[in-house]
Design a protein around this motif. Sequence first.
Motif, PDB file in Angstrom:
ATOM      1  N   ILE A 115       0.834  -1.202   0.000  1.00 35.73           N
ATOM      2  CA  ILE A 115       0.000   0.000   0.000  1.00 35.73           C
ATOM      3  C   ILE A 115       0.871   1.256   0.000  1.00 35.73           C
ATOM      4  O   ILE A 115       0.599   2.224  -0.716  1.00 35.73           O
ATOM      5  N   LYS A 116       1.909   1.251   0.810  1.00 30.07           N
ATOM      6  CA  LYS A 116       2.817   2.399   0.867  1.00 30.07           C
ATOM      7  C   LYS A 116       3.463   2.669  -0.494  1.00 30.07           C
ATOM      8  O   LYS A 116       3.732   3.812  -0.865  1.00 30.07           O
ATOM      9  N   THR A 117       3.706   1.603  -1.251  1.00 26.49           N
ATOM     10  CA  THR A 117       4.346   1.734  -2.566  1.00 26.49           C
ATOM     11  C   THR A 117       3.361   2.156  -3.646  1.00 26.49           C
ATOM     12  O   THR A 117       3.632   3.069  -4.438  1.00 26.49           O
ATOM     13  N   HIS A 118       2.198   1.489  -3.699  1.00 21.55           N
ATOM     14  CA  HIS A 118       1.255   1.688  -4.809  1.00 21.55           C
ATOM     15  C   HIS A 118       0.159   2.710  -4.518  1.00 21.55           C
ATOM     16  O   HIS A 118      -0.357   3.348  -5.446  1.00 21.55           O
ATOM     17  N   TYR A 119      -0.247   2.853  -3.249  1.00 25.54           N
ATOM     18  CA  TYR A 119      -1.347   3.755  -2.902  1.00 25.54           C
ATOM     19  C   TYR A 119      -0.977   4.655  -1.720  1.00 25.54           C
ATOM     20  O   TYR A 119      -1.679   4.679  -0.706  1.00 25.54           O
ATOM     21  N   PRO A 120       0.121   5.385  -1.804  1.00 24.85           N
ATOM     22  CA  PRO A 120       0.556   6.207  -0.665  1.00 24.85           C
ATOM     23  C   PRO A 120      -0.464   7.277  -0.296  1.00 24.85           C
ATOM     24  O   PRO A 120      -1.036   7.924  -1.174  1.00 24.85           O
ATOM     25  N   GLY A 121      -0.698   7.412   1.010  1.00 28.34           N
ATOM     26  CA  GLY A 121      -1.583   8.466   1.505  1.00 28.34           C
ATOM     27  C   GLY A 121      -3.059   8.135   1.520  1.00 28.34           C
ATOM     28  O   GLY A 121      -3.865   8.933   2.003  1.00 28.34           O
ATOM     29  N   LEU A 122      -3.442   6.949   0.998  1.00 34.26           N
ATOM     30  CA  LEU A 122      -4.862   6.606   0.961  1.00 34.26           C
ATOM     31  C   LEU A 122      -5.276   5.830   2.214  1.00 34.26           C
ATOM     32  O   LEU A 122      -4.506   5.029   2.741  1.00 34.26           O
ATOM     33  N   PRO A 123      -6.505   6.040   2.694  1.00 36.49           N
ATOM     34  CA  PRO A 123      -7.003   5.309   3.866  1.00 36.49           C
ATOM     35  C   PRO A 123      -7.605   3.960   3.470  1.00 36.49           C
ATOM     36  O   PRO A 123      -7.904   3.727   2.293  1.00 36.49           O
ATOM     37  N   ILE A 124      -7.809   3.110   4.458  1.00 36.25           N
ATOM     38  CA  ILE A 124      -8.399   1.778   4.235  1.00 36.25           C
ATOM     39  C   ILE A 124      -9.810   1.730   4.805  1.00 36.25           C
ATOM     40  O   ILE A 124     -10.054   2.186   5.927  1.00 36.25           O
ATOM     41  N   ILE A 125     -10.710   1.154   4.031  1.00 38.48           N
ATOM     42  CA  ILE A 125     -12.050   0.802   4.516  1.00 38.48           C
ATOM     43  C   ILE A 125     -12.201  -0.708   4.342  1.00 38.48           C
ATOM     44  O   ILE A 125     -12.098  -1.214   3.224  1.00 38.48           O
ATOM     45  N   PRO A 126     -12.391  -1.471   5.432  1.00 41.71           N
ATOM     46  CA  PRO A 126     -12.502  -2.926   5.298  1.00 41.71           C
ATOM     47  C   PRO A 126     -13.876  -3.376   4.819  1.00 41.71           C
ATOM     48  O   PRO A 126     -14.891  -2.751   5.149  1.00 41.71           O
ATOM     49  N   VAL A 127     -13.888  -4.445   4.034  1.00 40.07           N
ATOM     50  CA  VAL A 127     -15.143  -5.097   3.661  1.00 40.07           C
ATOM     51  C   VAL A 127     -15.719  -5.742   4.922  1.00 40.07           C
ATOM     52  O   VAL A 127     -15.008  -6.425   5.653  1.00 40.07           O
ATOM     53  N   GLU A 181       1.785   0.124  12.373  1.00 39.99           N
ATOM     54  CA  GLU A 181       3.159   0.072  11.881  1.00 39.99           C
ATOM     55  C   GLU A 181       3.398   0.952  10.649  1.00 39.99           C
ATOM     56  O   GLU A 181       4.521   1.400  10.417  1.00 39.99           O
ATOM     57  N   TYR A 182       2.350   1.196   9.873  1.00 43.00           N
ATOM     58  CA  TYR A 182       2.542   1.933   8.618  1.00 43.00           C
ATOM     59  C   TYR A 182       1.803   3.273   8.587  1.00 43.00           C
ATOM     60  O   TYR A 182       1.888   3.995   7.592  1.00 43.00           O
ATOM     61  N   GLY A 183       1.086   3.578   9.656  1.00 40.62           N
ATOM     62  CA  GLY A 183       0.423   4.875   9.751  1.00 40.62           C
ATOM     63  C   GLY A 183      -0.656   5.104   8.719  1.00 40.62           C
ATOM     64  O   GLY A 183      -0.931   6.241   8.329  1.00 40.62           O
ATOM     65  N   ILE A 184      -1.297   4.042   8.265  1.00 45.27           N
ATOM     66  CA  ILE A 184      -2.356   4.163   7.249  1.00 45.27           C
ATOM     67  C   ILE A 184      -3.702   4.345   7.951  1.00 45.27           C
ATOM     68  O   ILE A 184      -4.090   3.519   8.786  1.00 45.27           O
ATOM     69  N   PRO A 185      -4.442   5.410   7.645  1.00 45.65           N
ATOM     70  CA  PRO A 185      -5.730   5.654   8.306  1.00 45.65           C
ATOM     71  C   PRO A 185      -6.740   4.534   8.025  1.00 45.65           C
ATOM     72  O   PRO A 185      -6.771   3.974   6.929  1.00 45.65           O
ATOM     73  N   LEU A 186      -7.565   4.234   9.014  1.00 46.75           N
ATOM     74  CA  LEU A 186      -8.584   3.189   8.901  1.00 46.75           C
ATOM     75  C   LEU A 186      -9.947   3.779   9.217  1.00 46.75           C
ATOM     76  O   LEU A 186     -10.120   4.455  10.237  1.00 46.75           O
ATOM     77  N   TYR A 214     -11.505  11.781   2.493  1.00 43.78           N
ATOM     78  CA  TYR A 214     -10.718  11.372   1.328  1.00 43.78           C
ATOM     79  C   TYR A 214     -11.638  11.090   0.140  1.00 43.78           C
ATOM     80  O   TYR A 214     -12.695  10.482   0.296  1.00 43.78           O
ATOM     81  N   SER A 215     -11.219  11.513  -1.040  1.00 45.63           N
ATOM     82  CA  SER A 215     -12.012  11.227  -2.240  1.00 45.63           C
ATOM     83  C   SER A 215     -11.622   9.892  -2.860  1.00 45.63           C
ATOM     84  O   SER A 215     -12.408   9.271  -3.567  1.00 45.63           O
ATOM     85  N   HIS A 216     -10.373   9.423  -2.606  1.00 45.67           N
ATOM     86  CA  HIS A 216      -9.892   8.133  -3.078  1.00 45.67           C
ATOM     87  C   HIS A 216      -9.613   7.249  -1.867  1.00 45.67           C
ATOM     88  O   HIS A 216      -8.992   7.702  -0.893  1.00 45.67           O
ATOM     89  N   ILE A 217     -10.077   5.998  -1.910  1.00 45.35           N
ATOM     90  CA  ILE A 217      -9.884   5.110  -0.750  1.00 45.35           C
ATOM     91  C   ILE A 217      -9.462   3.710  -1.218  1.00 45.35           C
ATOM     92  O   ILE A 217      -9.590   3.363  -2.397  1.00 45.35           O
TER      93      ILE A 217
END
Length: 216
Positions: A96-108, A133-138, A176-179
């Motif tokens: 995620i850090k490599t391909h989608y940096p800065g985007l938050p996660i929404i779980p199914v 560990e990666y500081g990605i918003p959830l 966020y507009s992209h997730i």
Amino acid sequence: MCGQVLLFSSQPGIPLCEACRKQIKPLEGRRCAKCSMPLISEHMVCTRCREQDFHFHSNFSLFEYCGAVKEILYSYKFRGIRRFAELFAHMTGKMIKTHYPGLPIIPVPPAKRKRRRKGGNHLKPILAIITREYGIPLFDCLEKKIHIPQKVLDFQNRKENLKGNIVLRRRKICDYSHIILFDDIFTTGATADECSRVLLEAGVKRIYVVTLAIDK
């Protein structure tokens, strides 16, 4: 997986010896730009995705759902070996850090009955490590109202079964507009598609699905 005693031969926290660990190989080579399925002779998009109109932009799967990965995911989900969360979380977090940096996660969301049977939401331990560990918003904002068995259904019937059963738990999702929409296994894409439809209606502009494995 091989039955050998793990004594100074495994990564801390992950119950796999080095030999078994090497069997877990990420997907490589040419992939479908839509679902992440390995391509053989097709160009850019696989035959299946040419016939589907998904609400999400694309899916990225780390592995193919077979062999060692299938066995480990089964052990993680149904045998309660939650220490595998470390393995999946670090590989997902780095990707995620490599391909989608800065985007938050929404779980199914899992169905409530299914969640109880598995001993809790099996995605939570993975997501807890990723966010820590990666500081990605959830943002855990989706809910599945009832459990509808879907294993034997095709994409269209799965889609009909899910209609109206994925809902938002709160009106405001995030700023966020992209997730990133996160799940364990991508099969037909029907669940990700319905979640994406709900999120688009709530104001999200683009959805990237990330899954641990893709099932043919």
